[in-house]
Write an enzyme that holds these catalytic residues in place. Structure first.
Site, PDB file in Angstrom:
ATOM      1  N   LYS B  79      -8.331  -0.020   6.467  1.00 50.82           N
ATOM      2  CA  LYS B  79      -6.948  -0.507   6.522  1.00 50.82           C
ATOM      3  C   LYS B  79      -6.017   0.622   6.933  1.00 50.82           C
ATOM      4  O   LYS B  79      -6.233   1.781   6.533  1.00 50.82           O
ATOM      5  CB  LYS B  79      -6.565  -1.054   5.137  1.00 50.82           C
ATOM      6  CG  LYS B  79      -5.200  -1.731   5.060  1.00 50.82           C
ATOM      7  CD  LYS B  79      -4.948  -2.273   3.643  1.00 50.82           C
ATOM      8  CE  LYS B  79      -3.611  -2.984   3.533  1.00 50.82           C
ATOM      9  NZ  LYS B  79      -3.366  -3.513   2.168  1.00 50.82           N
ATOM     10  N   SER B 154      -1.959  -8.474   1.969  1.00 46.98           N
ATOM     11  CA  SER B 154      -1.603  -7.650   3.106  1.00 46.98           C
ATOM     12  C   SER B 154      -2.807  -7.122   3.892  1.00 46.98           C
ATOM     13  O   SER B 154      -2.675  -6.768   5.060  1.00 46.98           O
ATOM     14  CB  SER B 154      -0.753  -6.472   2.646  1.00 46.98           C
ATOM     15  OG  SER B 154      -1.517  -5.583   1.860  1.00 46.98           O
ATOM     16  N   SER B 178      -3.613  -8.181  -2.538  1.00 52.21           N
ATOM     17  CA  SER B 178      -3.770  -7.900  -1.107  1.00 52.21           C
ATOM     18  C   SER B 178      -5.204  -7.701  -0.638  1.00 52.21           C
ATOM     19  O   SER B 178      -5.441  -7.588   0.564  1.00 52.21           O
ATOM     20  CB  SER B 178      -2.940  -6.678  -0.712  1.00 52.21           C
ATOM     21  OG  SER B 178      -1.590  -7.020  -0.617  1.00 52.21           O
TER      22      SER B 178
END
Lengths: 99, 480
Positions: B79, B154, B178
């Protein structure tokens, strides 16, 4: 307390430039969000200890020993402005003296 | 073997047997990205040369009998809020668009120690603020199972990467769901470890008392393998737990071997089952509960009485912490700077231009709840209610080993469907309490919604340090 949310003042504290259009939209959205979080006020929290942190840790100490860190050169590569290859260039902090 | 659906342990076996090289594996993943990521948008960037050079080095180590681990040479997506040395780390924000990480996050450093190869920068909601990836400053990520739908957020890029077959696993971060919500939306396994289990060093901070790095994988064993690799105390993060950590993959293997949930008690918190989820998801969840019973698990009723306050508490505490954490992005030492008439004006312009709408909203809310005259009414009160929520969890875990809940109120929604910020916040109801309590949870693929064909997950929530048990149960459930 609900109605005195002033988005321009909070934006100033937050150092965020907002257009008038953005301010108006955010003012509206924030009033709704704050209206929602106000529901916490119905709860009696007398005598409840606040939780700042989920982990059961308090002071974590280490020996005060100097160790190698990142090189100045490497860290400066991300700076928006550099002076003499070894200083970060910033905007003027104090107003210029009048001549 | 089909690399696009293979697990880490399957790939490890192929590498060990000499049926597959790391270069072949990584090239196959790169080819999959080249072929389909134009449509999906999971990656912000992949440094192909670095990936292939690392793969070549892994193959050479293995050939000389010096493989760093069974997993040496396997690519892992990262990420974009987790630092990988020499690569950019933008948090999908314009303000950090050109930032290059000077160091590896501890989690990445530990992956490298086992030979895992960091594979690209995965898209996300800007600074991890969002539930759909629609808040990325750079691009949309589409759900690989239905490209008209969001991948969740997210960590939407991480979930999409694993679901689309671009990499066998990925790292994400979970502040209020997330990892678990996008895993649920994309039909993969996603775990939020106990707070402090994984070092946050090198994870760009959003809400420091809630943030935690965790894995996205295709099964429970892989989740354990990655958690084994990245867990444990780190002197660079004084909130990382000093407790011994490990044995997670073994726990999953044990669960998969027996396929039994005998002796485990699963609590159903009644507040999570009082409506609020769509009919298709409810049906899958009912079937999952029946399956747990059929595998020998015991179902008990529990209660989390303060659930209705969790979203309010979360959006006060998370935004307060964010407003402080994001104060460092001022355009001075790094990141985007837009020169103004003086220093203060430069702050205003750099931040006003660099942050997107959702990030601004949260900085403003956080600043408001911390501002003079409001601190006690909002922030301090929220911290007190956080205590009540933690106690709810402790009480519930006195009656069960773990809780079985929905992961989201609905399947992956369509782009633009939740345009109102408050509506988006409310969709996090099943995931955020866990971060406030600080314990661990996992999203487990449980079935498909018959109306949309989209995956539905069940969520297992465990007490602090109960990851091994969660993984054992997940493995047993997924085997059957």
């Amino acid at each position: 307390m609900e109605s005195d949310l002033n988005i321009k003042y909070i934006a100033e504290l937050s150092r965020l430039e907002l257009s008038d259009e953005q301010s108006a939209k955010l003012q509206q959205e924030m009033e709704r969000i704050v209206g929602y979080i106000d529901e916490l006020k119905e709860l009696n929290v007398d005598g409840v200890e606040p939780t700042a942190h989920a982990a059961p840790l308090s002071n974590v100490w280490r020996e005060d020993e100097a160790t190698a860190s990142y090189s100045r050169q490497e860290m400066l590569e991300n700076a928006p402005g550099v002076i003499n290859d070894n200083l970060i260039k910033l905007p003027r902090v104090l107003p210029q003296e009048e001549a | 073997m089909n690399i696009s659906t293979a697990t880490l342990h399957e790939l490890a076996a192929e590498l060990k047997a000499g049926n597959l090289s790391s270069v072949e594996l990584c090239q196959s993943c790169l080819d999959a990205v080249a072929q389909r990521d134009g449509e999906i948008g999971a990656f912000l960037e992949i440094n192909q040369d670095n990936v292939l050079a690392s793969a070549k080095a892994a193959d050479e180590r293995r050939a000389s009998g010096n493989a760093l681990s069974d997993y040496d040479g396997i690519p892992i997506g990262i990420k974009d809020n987790i630092s990988v040395k020499g690569e950019r780390c933008s948090c999908a924000s314009k303000i950090l668009e050109n930032l290059t990480s000077p160091y590896d996050a501890t989690a990445v450093e530990r992956l490298r120690k086992q030979g895992f190869i960091p594979f690209g920068r995965l898209n996300m909601d800007e600074f991890a603020m969002g539930s759909s990836c629609e808040n990325s400053a750079f691009q949309k990520t589409r759900n690989p199972l239905d490209t008209t739908r969001v991948p969740g957020g997210s960590s939407g890029g991480s979930a999409a990467c694993v679901a689309a077959g671009f990499a066998p696993a990925a790292l994400g971060s979970d502040t209020g769901g997330s990892i678990r919500q996008p895993a649920a939306f994309c039909g993969v396994v996603g775990m939020k470890p106990t707070y402090g289990r994984v070092s946050r060093h090198g994870l760009v901070a959003f809400a420091s008392s809630l943030d935690q790095i965790g894995p996205f994988t295709r099964d429970a064993e892989d989740c354990g393998i990655l958690l084994d690799a990245i867990c444990g105390f780190d002197k660079m993060d004084s909130t990382s737990l000093p407790d011994a950590a490990g044995g997670f993959a073994d726990a999953a293997r044990a669960g998969a071997a027996t396929g039994s949930l005998k002796g485990m008690k699963f609590g159903l918190p009644k507040e999570y089952y009082s409506g609020g989820i769509d009919a298709g998801s409810a049906k899958v969840l009912d079937a999952a509960i029946e399956k747990v019973k059929s595998l020998g698990g015991e179902i008990v009723d529990v209660s989390l009485p303060h659930t209705k306050y969790a979203i309010a508490v979360y959006y006060i505490i998370a935004t307060a912490e964010a407003s402080a954490n994001l104060a460092r992005f001022d355009g001075m030492r790094y990141g985007c700077r837009i020169e103004g008439s003086d220093l203060t004006d430069t702050y205003f312009k750099s931040r006003g231009n660099g942050f997107g709408d959702e990030v601004k909203r949260r900085i403003l809310l956080g600043t408001y709840v911390l501002s003079s005259g409001y601190y006690d009414a909002y922030y301090l009160r929220a911290q007190k209610v956080r205590t009540l929520i933690r106690k709810d969890f402790e009480n519930a875990f006195n009656a069960c080993d773990m809780m079985l809940t929905p992961a989201a109120p609905q399947v992956a929604f369509k782009f633009g469907e939740k345009s109102d910020p408050l509506q988006m916040y409310l969709s996090d109801i099943f995931t955020i309490s866990l971060n406030l309590a600080g314990s661990c949870g996992i999203a487990v693929p449980a079935g498909v919604d018959e109306n949309t064909g989209m995956p539905v997950a069940m969520q297992l929530l465990g007490p602090a340090m109960a990851e091994a048990k969660l993984l054992q149960a997940t493995a047993a459930f997924m085997r059957a």
